[in-house]
Every structure is written in structure tokens, then in C-alpha cells.
Design an enzyme around this catalytic site. Structure first.
Site, short mmCIF file in Angstrom:
data_model
loop_
_atom_site.label_atom_id
_atom_site.label_comp_id
_atom_site.label_asym_id
_atom_site.label_seq_id
_atom_site.Cartn_x
_atom_site.Cartn_y
_atom_site.Cartn_z
N GLU A 182 2.08 1.52 -3.49
CA GLU A 182 0.97 1.92 -4.34
C GLU A 182 0.71 3.42 -4.22
O GLU A 182 0.43 4.10 -5.21
CB GLU A 182 -0.29 1.13 -3.96
CG GLU A 182 -1.50 1.41 -4.82
CD GLU A 182 -2.72 0.66 -4.35
OE1 GLU A 182 -3.44 0.09 -5.18
OE2 GLU A 182 -2.97 0.64 -3.11
N SER A 224 17.19 12.96 -3.70
CA SER A 224 18.17 11.95 -3.34
C SER A 224 17.60 10.98 -2.31
O SER A 224 16.83 11.36 -1.43
CB SER A 224 19.42 12.62 -2.75
OG SER A 224 20.32 11.65 -2.24
N ARG A 246 0.82 -1.20 0.00
CA ARG A 246 0.00 0.00 0.00
C ARG A 246 0.86 1.27 0.00
O ARG A 246 0.52 2.27 -0.63
CB ARG A 246 -0.96 -0.01 1.20
CG ARG A 246 -1.93 1.16 1.28
CD ARG A 246 -2.62 1.45 -0.04
NE ARG A 246 -3.28 0.33 -0.65
CZ ARG A 246 -4.55 -0.02 -0.44
NH1 ARG A 246 -5.30 0.69 0.38
NH2 ARG A 246 -5.07 -1.06 -1.05
#
Length: 217
Positions: A148, A171, A145
Site C-alpha cells: 500500500e 531495476s 501495508r
């Protein structure tokens, strides 16, 4: 005969039999020989990052010992991080073998985890971590999740970084990561993940600035 050890809330299972000898990482306590065979190709690139499977197992067993020492000390990651003077995620990375323990932190680390094996702490200073992950970790719902969310909001994140900083990237080396919580207006607990990375602009590749000239006929 199978042996298992904890690594990043997963089980590393070594499945040795006459037909197969492979290493996999799963969120389960055991794995069948058939499943191991099915996932063998999926984990080839993971195993290439290491000298051999024994190295992975060695790190995982060290992680297991360090987690036990953390438990015996009664410390949360926040408390350990405070004692070390680092972010809570970096403290977790040290324990999980994803960051190198500096000599300056080694004494604090031993003091914070008094039952930790000094040999483990010495090894953490002398070896360089393989900062990697097994793709199977994305099957874990919490990890997936988070991944995602980054993927879904990625284009918007990029657009805002470009607008505020210019043409470049954030970075992940000159980088701080902290995980915390806050309370929502309905009293619910909410997760707060903070990425703090240095902005790295893309350069304009001016020929006269190139100190290593390309080969020419």
C-alpha cells in the site's frame, strides 16, 4: 487428510478429498474444503508457474527444513547475511526459495547452517527459482501495508526518479534490498527498508540500431 508445511510465515495446506484437490496458501493452520473450492480459481495462475503442486510442496518442505536449521544455529537473518556476505533480504530469499544459491555461497551457507541437509543445498544450486508470489499474501497485514505504501507513494516516487535520473525505471534484478530498524526521537522502533536498484533508461528505438528487422512483405 491434510498435511501442512511452512512457507514464508504462511501455511501451505494440501486438501485432498473425493470432491476436490487443490493447493492454497493462507495465514491459517487449516482450511476447509469449502474455502479451498472458493479460492481454487484465485490460485490458478499461481499453480501455472509450476510443473505441478508437488513442486510447490517440495520447495515449501525444504524451506521448513532450512528454517529449522537456522533456528538450531541460533542465527538471525542479519547474522546469516553477514556470514554469507549478502543483504539480509537476500539471505531470506535464499531460504524461501526465491533466489538461486551460487556455488560460491554454498560452502558458506553450509557452514552457517551446519544441520542443513547437504542435499537441500545441492538442490538450491541446481534448480532455478520461480520468482513469484501468491496474491493471497496481500491479505497479510504487514505485506499489504508495504504494498500500500509503494502504491500510495508510487506517483511521487516515479516523479522524483524521472527528475533525478531521466525517463526510465529502477531495476529489480540489478538490485539490493535491506530491511533494518532505527530509533525515532520518542524512543520508538522504526522500520527502514532500502531499495537500491540500477536505473534503466528507456531507449529511443532507432531503426538502424535494430539488429533484428521486422518481417516485411
Amino acid at each position: 487428510r491434510a498435511s501442512s508445511c511452512l512457507l514464508s510465515r504462511n501455511k501451505i495446506i494440501i486438501n485432498n478429498n473425493n470432491n476436490n484437490n487443490c493447493l492454497t496458501v493462507q495465514k491459517v493452520a487449516a482450511i476447509s474444503g469449502e474455502n479451498c473450492l472458493q479460492q481454487q480459481q484465485h490460485h490458478h495462475h499461481f499453480r501455472r508457474h509450476y510443473t505441478n503442486n508437488a513442486t510447490v510442496v517440495k520447495i515449501a518442505r525444504r524451506t521448513e527444513r532450512l528454517l529449522e536449521a537456522k533456528k538450531e544455529a541460533g542465527l538471525t537473518y542479519d547474522a546469516l547475511a553477514q556470514g554469507l556476505g549478502v543483504t539480509n533480504c537476500y539471505a531470506a530469499q535464499l531460504i524461501l526459495g526465491q533466489a538461486k544459491l551460487s556455488p560460491g555461497l554454498a560452502g558458506k551457507f553450509q557452514s552457517a547452517l551446519p544441520t542443513a541437509d547437504p542435499a537441500d543445498i545441492l538442490e538450491m544450486q541446481q534448480t532455478f527459482p520461480m520468482r513469484s508470489y501468491d496474491p493471497a499474501i496481500l491479505q497479510e497485514p504487514n505485506v499489504y501495508r508495504t504494498y500500500e505504501a509503494i502504491a500510495h507513494y508510487g506517483e511521487s516516487i516515479k516523479s522524483i526518479i524521472n527528475e533525478q535520473c531521466g525517463d526510465g525505471i529502477m531495476s529489480a534484478i540489478d538490485f539490493y534490498l535491506d530491511v533494518g530498524t532505527t530509533t525515532g526521537k520518542h524512543g520508538e522502533k522504526r522500520v527502514v527498508i532500502t531499495f537500491n536498484g540500477k536505473f534503466l533508461p528507456f531507449i529511443e528505438q532507432i531503426a538502424e540500431d535494430n539488429t533484428v528487422k521486422g518481417p516485411r512483405e
